[in-house]
Design a protein around this motif. Structure first.
Motif, PDB file in Angstrom:
ATOM      1  N   UNK A 212       0.688  -1.063   0.175  1.00  0.00           N
ATOM      2  CA  UNK A 212      -0.165   0.186  -0.229  1.00  0.00           C
ATOM      3  C   UNK A 212       1.078   0.712   0.239  1.00  0.00           C
ATOM      4  N   UNK A 213       1.989   1.036   0.508  1.00  0.00           N
ATOM      5  CA  UNK A 213       2.514   2.306   1.258  1.00  0.00           C
ATOM      6  C   UNK A 213       3.647   3.274  -0.294  1.00  0.00           C
ATOM      7  N   UNK A 214       4.042   1.502  -0.374  1.00  0.00           N
ATOM      8  CA  UNK A 214       4.698   1.496  -1.996  1.00  0.00           C
ATOM      9  C   UNK A 214       3.918   2.075  -3.236  1.00  0.00           C
ATOM     10  N   UNK A 215       2.825   1.996  -3.211  1.00  0.00           N
ATOM     11  CA  UNK A 215       1.114   2.033  -4.524  1.00  0.00           C
ATOM     12  C   UNK A 215       1.197   3.845  -4.139  1.00  0.00           C
ATOM     13  N   UNK A 216       0.957   4.395  -3.061  1.00  0.00           N
ATOM     14  CA  UNK A 216       0.736   5.061  -2.906  1.00  0.00           C
ATOM     15  C   UNK A 216       1.827   6.781  -3.115  1.00  0.00           C
ATOM     16  N   UNK A 217       3.055   5.879  -2.176  1.00  0.00           N
ATOM     17  CA  UNK A 217       3.856   7.127  -2.410  1.00  0.00           C
ATOM     18  C   UNK A 217       4.749   6.920  -4.210  1.00  0.00           C
ATOM     19  N   UNK A 218       4.601   6.113  -4.783  1.00  0.00           N
ATOM     20  CA  UNK A 218       4.666   6.038  -6.214  1.00  0.00           C
ATOM     21  C   UNK A 218       4.208   6.566  -6.574  1.00  0.00           C
TER      22      UNK A 218
END
Length: 378
Positions: A1-7
């Motif tokens: 989730x974090x990677x998807x949001x920050x990306x």
């Protein structure tokens, strides 16, 4: 989730963020930092359950969210989630989910939607069919459901605060006249059904096994059971808010605990890190981030716009819809209970199912339990 949001954020903005992520459960993050906030690799930003905030705040580990950042959180987030991250009027985190609570699961091939609206009906149907109903009553997390009904003592009838000496002090009206009346009724209702096996207590595994062999027609639990129960009974699975019970013809809606998962800032880190942590926390808890979290993890959003968005409302899970209905009758767990409550709640719940008060009346028993809880913590 974090990677998807920050990306996604980095792709849309010239200002880029990089991050180092360490996986640790929300149940352990706050405890780990409370033991040692400067542990090797200590994060500036961490995710924890909201009931851990009081300990972190008392040890001066978690940073207060102030001014414009606080205003944005309060304006965009559901009231119950904000309350869970608030102590003495001060906000200590950015809520990201609002699904730490419980409601009613039932097998609609065995009991109808009309029949699950009252506790008396659920128990009667189960007994008539030789089936069972599960609620882990001798557990402080569930035992509060009866006495904290909005029509009884109320969802704000038990709470703790910190006095000027930093000691935790409880306030409670559970031993009031209505608290005694409700407890007498609930014990009178539940004890016979527990004695004959209609009312069961037990773990998630007991719930799953009961739905699997169709011996269990309904159970009180949370969103975490959905995939397991769908695998057992498929389209027969349904859910709703907790039922009502009735005293002298008056309906009493059962209450529940409610809580959130919250991003908090480690106050022991350098100020520069805390500033960046706050920026990332806002990104990770915004509308789009919470919808992404729902898409990937089925977490229920607490951002008001996300909760109203068709991407959520048109795809909400069976349990998610029931949780939202029950949330209107939930107390704020982080402000209601801390360590000392759980044994008290367990004792009251046990008395509800066996009526064993060691020779006391319900008025005497509840006063003794509440007096113990109300003693100032040394």
């Amino acid at each position: 989730v974090i990677k998807a949001v920050i990306d996604e954020y980095n792709a849309a903005h010239s200002s880029k963020y990089t991050f180092k992520f360490t996986a640790i459960s929300e149940a352990d993050a706050g405890t780990t930092l409370a033991n040692d906030p400067t542990v090797k690799g200590a994060p500036a930003l961490f995710l924890c359950a909201d009931d851990q905030i009081s300990t972190l705040q008392s040890k001066n580990i978690v940073a207060e969210i102030k001014n414009a950042r606080k205003d944005r959180v309060v304006a965009s987030t559901t009231e119950v989630a904000v309350a869970g991250a608030t102590l003495d009027g001060k906000l200590y985190g950015y809520p990201v989910t609002s699904d730490n609570g419980y409601f009613l699961w039932y097998d609609k091939s065995q009991i109808s939607a009309d029949q699950v609206t009252t506790l008396e009906s659920i128990l009667a149907v189960a007994a008539e069919k030789g089936k069972t109903f599960l609620m882990d009553v001798p557990n402080g997390w569930y035992a509060n459901s009866f006495i904290m009904s909005p029509q009884a003592c109320g969802v704000n009838s038990l709470y703790w605060s910190t006095n000027t000496d930093g000691q935790k002090v409880y306030t409670s009206t559970w031993d009031s006249e209505i608290g005694v009346k409700v407890s007498e009724y609930i014990a009178g209702l539940l004890t016979p059904y527990y004695a004959d096996g209609t009312l069961k207590i037990g773990s998630n595994e007991v719930i799953q096994a009961g739905f699997a062999d169709r011996s269990l027609i309904a159970a009180v639990s949370g969103t975490w059971m959905e995939n397991l129960l769908v695998a057992e009974i498929g389209a027969d699975l349904a859910a709703d808010k907790l039922p009502e019970y009735h005293i002298d013809g008056k309906a009493y809606q059962m209450a529940s605990f409610g809580g959130s998962k919250v991003y908090c800032i480690n106050k022991t880190r350098p100020v520069e890190e805390q500033i960046v942590a706050a920026e990332i926390a806002e990104i990770l808890t915004g509308k789009e981030a919470q919808l992404k979290r729902f898409e990937i993890r089925a977490s229920l959003p607490c951002n008001k716009e996300a909760a109203a968005d068709p991407r959520y409302t048109e795809n909400v899970s069976i349990g998610g819809a029931a949780f939202v209905k029950q949330a209107a009758f939930a107390c704020v767990q982080s402000q209601t209970a801390e360590d000392r409550y759980w044994d008290i709640g367990k004792a009251i719940g046990q008395a509800y199912i066996d009526s064993n008060l060691n020779g006391e009346t319900w008025a005497q028993f509840l006063k003794g339990q509440m007096d113990t809880l109300r003693k100032t913590q040394i």
